[in-house]
Design a protein around this motif. Structure first.
Motif, PDB file in Angstrom:
ATOM      1  N   MET A 116       0.837  -1.210   0.000  1.00 18.28           N
ATOM      2  CA  MET A 116       0.000   0.000   0.000  1.00 18.28           C
ATOM      3  C   MET A 116       0.867   1.254   0.000  1.00 18.28           C
ATOM      4  O   MET A 116       0.587   2.236  -0.688  1.00 18.28           O
ATOM      5  CB  MET A 116      -0.937   0.002   1.203  1.00 18.28           C
ATOM      6  N   LEU A 117       1.970   1.206   0.768  1.00 17.29           N
ATOM      7  CA  LEU A 117       2.890   2.328   0.792  1.00 17.29           C
ATOM      8  C   LEU A 117       3.514   2.544  -0.578  1.00 17.29           C
ATOM      9  O   LEU A 117       3.624   3.682  -1.064  1.00 17.29           O
ATOM     10  CB  LEU A 117       3.980   2.085   1.846  1.00 17.29           C
ATOM     11  N   MET A 118       3.928   1.451  -1.242  1.00 16.96           N
ATOM     12  CA  MET A 118       4.504   1.574  -2.577  1.00 16.96           C
ATOM     13  C   MET A 118       3.495   2.157  -3.567  1.00 16.96           C
ATOM     14  O   MET A 118       3.827   2.978  -4.425  1.00 16.96           O
ATOM     15  CB  MET A 118       4.981   0.192  -3.074  1.00 16.96           C
ATOM     16  N   TRP A 119       2.242   1.722  -3.446  1.00 13.79           N
ATOM     17  CA  TRP A 119       1.196   2.240  -4.342  1.00 13.79           C
ATOM     18  C   TRP A 119       0.961   3.729  -4.114  1.00 13.79           C
ATOM     19  O   TRP A 119       0.811   4.508  -5.037  1.00 13.79           O
ATOM     20  CB  TRP A 119      -0.085   1.454  -4.119  1.00 13.79           C
ATOM     21  N   LEU A 120       0.928   4.123  -2.837  1.00 13.14           N
ATOM     22  CA  LEU A 120       0.708   5.539  -2.529  1.00 13.14           C
ATOM     23  C   LEU A 120       1.846   6.405  -3.047  1.00 13.14           C
ATOM     24  O   LEU A 120       1.626   7.495  -3.580  1.00 13.14           O
ATOM     25  CB  LEU A 120       0.562   5.719  -1.014  1.00 13.14           C
ATOM     26  N   LEU A 121       3.059   5.948  -2.906  1.00 11.38           N
ATOM     27  CA  LEU A 121       4.200   6.709  -3.401  1.00 11.38           C
ATOM     28  C   LEU A 121       4.149   6.885  -4.907  1.00 11.38           C
ATOM     29  O   LEU A 121       4.587   7.900  -5.448  1.00 11.38           O
ATOM     30  CB  LEU A 121       5.506   6.018  -2.988  1.00 11.38           C
ATOM     31  N   ASN A 122       3.620   5.888  -5.593  1.00 10.58           N
ATOM     32  CA  ASN A 122       3.568   5.941  -7.058  1.00 10.58           C
ATOM     33  C   ASN A 122       2.349   6.705  -7.567  1.00 10.58           C
ATOM     34  O   ASN A 122       2.382   7.278  -8.668  1.00 10.58           O
ATOM     35  CB  ASN A 122       3.563   4.519  -7.627  1.00 10.58           C
ATOM     36  N   ALA A 123       1.252   6.717  -6.792  1.00 11.46           N
ATOM     37  CA  ALA A 123      -0.007   7.270  -7.290  1.00 11.46           C
ATOM     38  C   ALA A 123      -0.283   8.684  -6.816  1.00 11.46           C
ATOM     39  O   ALA A 123      -1.271   9.281  -7.223  1.00 11.46           O
ATOM     40  CB  ALA A 123      -1.173   6.367  -6.872  1.00 11.46           C
ATOM     41  N   THR A 124       0.565   9.245  -5.958  1.00 12.71           N
ATOM     42  CA  THR A 124       0.298  10.576  -5.428  1.00 12.71           C
ATOM     43  C   THR A 124       1.360  11.564  -5.883  1.00 12.71           C
ATOM     44  O   THR A 124       2.461  11.172  -6.291  1.00 12.71           O
ATOM     45  CB  THR A 124       0.267  10.552  -3.890  1.00 12.71           C
ATOM     46  N   THR A 125       1.016  12.826  -5.811  1.00 14.38           N
ATOM     47  CA  THR A 125       1.953  13.888  -6.163  1.00 14.38           C
ATOM     48  C   THR A 125       2.772  14.272  -4.940  1.00 14.38           C
ATOM     49  O   THR A 125       2.481  13.863  -3.813  1.00 14.38           O
ATOM     50  CB  THR A 125       1.206  15.124  -6.675  1.00 14.38           C
ATOM     51  N   GLU A 126       3.782  15.111  -5.180  1.00 15.42           N
ATOM     52  CA  GLU A 126       4.615  15.568  -4.080  1.00 15.42           C
ATOM     53  C   GLU A 126       3.792  16.337  -3.057  1.00 15.42           C
ATOM     54  O   GLU A 126       3.983  16.185  -1.842  1.00 15.42           O
ATOM     55  CB  GLU A 126       5.738  16.450  -4.622  1.00 15.42           C
ATOM     56  N   GLN A 127       2.858  17.166  -3.534  1.00 19.51           N
ATOM     57  CA  GLN A 127       2.023  17.947  -2.629  1.00 19.51           C
ATOM     58  C   GLN A 127       1.110  17.041  -1.807  1.00 19.51           C
ATOM     59  O   GLN A 127       0.911  17.259  -0.608  1.00 19.51           O
ATOM     60  CB  GLN A 127       1.200  18.951  -3.424  1.00 19.51           C
ATOM     61  N   GLN A 128       0.547  16.001  -2.457  1.00 21.25           N
ATOM     62  CA  GLN A 128      -0.309  15.076  -1.736  1.00 21.25           C
ATOM     63  C   GLN A 128       0.478  14.287  -0.697  1.00 21.25           C
ATOM     64  O   GLN A 128      -0.005  14.039   0.416  1.00 21.25           O
ATOM     65  CB  GLN A 128      -1.007  14.136  -2.718  1.00 21.25           C
ATOM     66  N   ARG A 129       1.687  13.891  -1.054  1.00 20.23           N
ATOM     67  CA  ARG A 129       2.512  13.146  -0.096  1.00 20.23           C
ATOM     68  C   ARG A 129       2.848  14.021   1.104  1.00 20.23           C
ATOM     69  O   ARG A 129       2.892  13.551   2.239  1.00 20.23           O
ATOM     70  CB  ARG A 129       3.779  12.638  -0.784  1.00 20.23           C
TER      71      ARG A 129
END
Length: 272
Positions: free
Chosen positions: A43-56
């Motif tokens: 899930m962490l890998m997916w979030l890192l790939n699917a979100t922008t820098e601002q979202q992260r």
């Protein structure tokens, strides 16, 4: 066995092993923890790939303490100290200090100049239309004028009415009403130093003419307005533009309406 026999009594005990023999149940807990960890990892890998820098950054701030403890600078003076969070200096990665950054002197001066320009144009507009007092123009002349303040400056539209035209027929000869308006504008414009632009516009003909000199006529009328302003005392060097748009820029949806026959005089903003 007969009563009174001295033979020993044998009791057979069956050993019951819980949890499936020597394996026990601990491995199930360990496996569940492993699966949970793997799910969290993917899930962490997916979030890192699917979100922008601002979202992260937003996600990181969500899980961060609400009280600013430490990013790269602390609030103490000890071994792990740094600048206090209430410092006025700008801190890397932690935004600015407690106060908003002050505007530069040039920005403040520019804002003041723009405000002064708008105020000066508003005063010219009020004097021309008689807002808050008596107008310098006659009631008949006021019927031909509307004004609007734009980014370019104060636009003064002088237009035909169905019963009174600005110029004699299809010529550049001015009628008294536009001569009066030009004289008053020249007097008012002398109170400021802004540049002036003049545009001539015409209404479209309902029937296409073989000889329809809309360009020459609109340009000629703009030139006539320039001459009248100069005769009223306006410095010729302040005229920065004189154009004729023909019938290409109607003010009304009906391109043949008399309202489209107009002169636009623009008192330009000097801060642009």
């Amino acid at each position: 066995m007969s009563a009174g026999s001295n033979a020993p009594t044998i009791i057979k005990r069956k050993k019951v092993v819980a949890g499936g023999g020597h394996h026990g149940g601990a491995w199930k807990v360990a496996y569940a923890d492993f699966v949970t960890a793997m799910m969290a990892f993917f899930m962490l890998m997916w979030l890192l790939n699917a979100t922008t820098e601002q979202q992260r950054k937003g996600l990181a701030d969500y899980f961060s303490p609400t009280i600013p403890v430490n990013r790269i600078s602390g609030g103490g003076s000890g071994a792990f100290g740094g600048d206090n969070i209430f410092t006025e200096e700008t801190l890397a990665q932690s935004g600015t200090g407690i106060s908003a950054p002050s505007r530069s002197e040039s920005e403040t001066e520019a804002d003041a100049l723009a405000a002064a320009q708008v105020a000066a144009l508003r005063e010219i507009e009020a004097a021309l239309l008689g807002q808050g007092g008596e107008s310098m123009l006659s009631d008949q002349a006021l019927r031909h004028i509307i004004t609007r303040l734009t980014d370019e400056g104060l636009v003064i539209e002088i237009f035909d009415l169905p019963d009174v035209t600005l110029f004699v027929d299809d010529t550049v000869v001015p009628n008294p009403v536009i001569a009066e308006i030009a004289a008053i504008m020249a007097r008012l414009f002398q109170t400021v130093r802004n540049g002036v632009a003049i545009e001539g516009h015409l209404s479209a003909e309902s029937v296409l003419k073989v000889d329809n000199p809309v360009w020459e006529l609109s340009t000629g009328r703009a030139a006539q307005m320039r001459l009248m302003l100069q005769s009223g005392g306006l410095d010729p060097m302040r005229i920065v533009r004189q154009t004729g748009a023909g019938d290409r820029e109607p003010a009304m949806r009906d391109a043949t309406a008399p309202r489209n026959n107009r002169i636009e005089v623009i008192l330009l903003r000097s801060d642009r």
